[in-house]
Design a protein around this motif. Structure first.
Motif, short mmCIF file in Angstrom:
data_model
loop_
_atom_site.label_atom_id
_atom_site.label_comp_id
_atom_site.label_asym_id
_atom_site.label_seq_id
_atom_site.Cartn_x
_atom_site.Cartn_y
_atom_site.Cartn_z
N THR A 74 0.83 -1.19 0.00
CA THR A 74 0.00 0.00 0.00
C THR A 74 0.87 1.25 0.00
OG1 THR A 74 -1.65 -1.21 1.30
CG2 THR A 74 -1.91 1.17 1.16
N SER A 75 0.42 2.27 -0.71
CA SER A 75 1.09 3.57 -0.74
C SER A 75 0.10 4.66 -0.33
CB SER A 75 1.63 3.87 -2.15
OG SER A 75 2.16 5.19 -2.20
N SER A 81 6.28 5.92 -1.90
CA SER A 81 6.77 4.92 -0.94
C SER A 81 5.69 3.87 -0.74
CB SER A 81 7.12 5.59 0.40
OG SER A 81 5.97 6.18 0.99
N TRP A 82 6.11 2.69 -0.27
CA TRP A 82 5.20 1.56 -0.15
C TRP A 82 5.43 0.84 1.17
CZ3 TRP A 82 1.48 0.71 -3.82
CH2 TRP A 82 1.63 1.40 -5.03
N THR A 83 4.36 0.23 1.70
CA THR A 83 4.48 -0.57 2.90
C THR A 83 5.18 -1.89 2.58
OG1 THR A 83 2.32 -1.61 2.51
CG2 THR A 83 2.36 0.42 3.83
N PRO A 84 5.69 -2.58 3.60
CA PRO A 84 6.26 -3.92 3.36
C PRO A 84 5.21 -4.84 2.74
CG PRO A 84 6.87 -3.12 5.53
CD PRO A 84 5.86 -2.14 5.00
N LEU A 85 5.68 -5.81 1.96
CA LEU A 85 4.78 -6.73 1.28
C LEU A 85 3.99 -7.56 2.28
CD1 LEU A 85 7.17 -8.03 -1.54
CD2 LEU A 85 5.41 -6.26 -1.72
N VAL A 86 2.71 -7.75 1.96
CA VAL A 86 1.82 -8.59 2.76
C VAL A 86 1.47 -9.82 1.93
CG1 VAL A 86 -0.44 -8.76 3.87
CG2 VAL A 86 0.87 -6.61 4.00
#
Length: 333
Positions: A74-75, A81-86
């Motif tokens: 998610t950005s 920028s992006w959150t760590p992969l889920v």
């Protein structure tokens, strides 16, 4: 004249360094979405919060190697920028690939992907198994533990395979479309391993946008009958079917071949029946659009126009498909 002369003098005393604007068509100007090495089909939906939720297929190896799975990220700043992969599916489980997302009015996000649920090994195991579905009610921070299997009736295509009673082969690259409360997305079935005798199909649901219980979602596989979207004269490679709505029940489909051009066709009844596929042209009876065995992707824009992604050169295989791609605006009848 005096005013012009004064401006000229002013410019002489200013150190001006002209820097041309970045060409946004260059991939080097883009912002990278995180992955584990290999990455395919990063598709974005914009949540009610304004955040971007991206789903993608990734893995630490190359395409089709062990550990390939589907994830989300998610950005909150439009891709800077992006959150760590889920994990939607973990890398330690059966192969899970070719995920596409659907945002519903309630904010729930469904994802659809190929899942080798029976863990059948036929070489590459990322294009056979179940058409699986999971959902998220928290914007992709977590995904349902349970996966749901979409019903896929067996057709003539499946019976071509010697292993047709054991598995069905398919994958999809089409982001789901909503038309008058009904959802559609296309995919490609295979009649022979590997990537042979491809033909197009689509799922249609009339209640996924309003039904809370995934068990009660109704699905219909179209077109009706035993055969999908293909035309024998265009060869064994007819793949990566994708749709755009044209209004009412009218749909337009385009897909890749090895003939040096994509093929296209129309449906006037929501995908139940289709016109005979033909080479895609820039205008009726006009010049053929050239593209190799690379995904010819079509979008309908908010302004009502259509945007087409293609490679502007022909070819029978994957060679050269990574040359600069082109976009063109289309006016579809």
């Amino acid at each position: 004249m005096y005013r012009l002369f004064g401006m000229t003098l002013l410019l002489l005393f200013i150190d001006v360094t002209f820097t041309p604007a970045a060409d946004l068509r260059e991939i080097s100007t883009g912002l990278r979405i995180p992955d584990e090495g290999y990455c395919d089909q990063p598709y974005v939906v914009v949540l009610d919060s304004g955040d971007w939720l991206c789903t993608l297929t990734t893995g630490s190896g190359n395409e089709g190697q062990g550990g390939q799975h589907v994830v989300s990220t998610t950005s909150c700043d439009q891709g800077r920028s992006w959150t760590p992969l889920v994990d939607i599916e973990p890398s330690s489980g059966p192969a899970a690939s070719w995920v596409v997302p659907l945002l519903t009015p309630s904010g729930r996000v469904y994802v659809f992907y190929t899942y080798n649920g029976d863990e059948v090994k036929l070489g590459r195991d990322d294009v056979h198994g179940w058409y699986a579905m999971k959902f998220s009610d928290d914007g992709g921070k977590s995904w349902s533990q349970r996966r749901y299997r979409l019903p896929m009736r067996r057709t003539a295509c499946d019976r071509l395979m010697k292993d047709g009673e054991l598995v069905q082969m398919f994958w999809g690259i089409d982001k789901p479309k909503t038309v008058d409360g009904r959802v559609y997305f296309a995919f490609t079935k295979l009649g022979r391993y590997f990537l042979e005798e491809g033909e197009g199909w689509l799922y249609s649901s009339d209640n996924i946008l309003s039904e809370d219980d995934p068990e009660n979602i109704r699905w219909e596989l179209r077109p009706h009958g035993e055969h999908g979207i293909r035309q024998h004269e265009f060869g064994t490679t007819q793949e990566e079917h994708n749709l755009v709505p044209l209004g009412g029940q009218r749909l337009y489909c385009v897909y890749r071949t090895t003939q040096g051009y994509p093929c296209h066709c129309y449906s006037a009844d929501g995908g139940r029946t289709w016109t005979t596929p033909a080479p895609m042209t820039y205008s009726p009876n006009g010049q053929v659009v050239r593209t190799p065995r690379a995904c010819p992707k079509l979008w309908k824009c908010k302004n009502g126009k259509y945007l087409f992604w293609y490679h502007q050169h022909g070819g029978p295989n994957f060679a050269g498909q990574y040359t600069p791609v082109s976009y063109t605006h289309l006016t579809l009848p």
